[in-house]
Scaffold this motif. Sequence first.
Motif: not given
Length: 223
Positions: A144-163
């Motif tokens: 079993f492999d568990k992702a416990i905590v994840t850091h997200f750094k979004h790109t400008e492409i993503y921010r254009e859709v979700y500002p």
Amino acid sequence: MRMTQLIIAILLWLLSFTTTLAQTINWKNLKKEEKHLLNATVGWEHGLVYGVAYGYKLKTKLPIVVDASFSIPSGETVFDDFKSKIGGQINVYQINNFHFNTSLHGIYRRYENPLVTLQNFGADATVVIGYYKPKWFTAIELGFDKAIVTHFKHTEIYREVYPAVKDGWYEPSTGGNANYGIQGGYSFHRNDITLRLGKVISQDFKTEPMVPFYIQLGYNYKL
């Protein structure tokens, strides 16, 4: 696709390509004087994955190997995506040629695509039960492999859709995969040739990655 759905999809993809690769040991062929284990692997998990690992056998009553590994999927940019692990394996119990083994590792992995860069801390645990001889072994494995905590750094492409999106640490409860399969190997002198294959499924035991199967060919050298 809503932001939450996208986060979940990305995490499941992140877990799917580097879930199960690990050092495989023939405990019956591991001699007292052999302290160091060098390992190289190539496998298929969503894509082609290469890995290297180092293990050190401790002077303990129960056989214990502490190890560290590093794996990357094939791609245009080598270190955009990778997975590193540190932990150990222990031969908990044996009766004649049957061995019961467990392992526990901490994980740090990185994944980058045109929308987001993720850095994830997690953990995995595996149970291996098998029949071991000095020249060969075969076993079943459950992990079993568990992702416990994840850091997200979004790109400008993503921010254009979700500002309104915010970078930072997330603790998603859906980021986990289980795997089950078989492993085996052939040992000669200080060498092991190993093979593992099996299936991956998410922690809800319903959702599967795009390619739910894994296979790994490994080589160990002991000194």
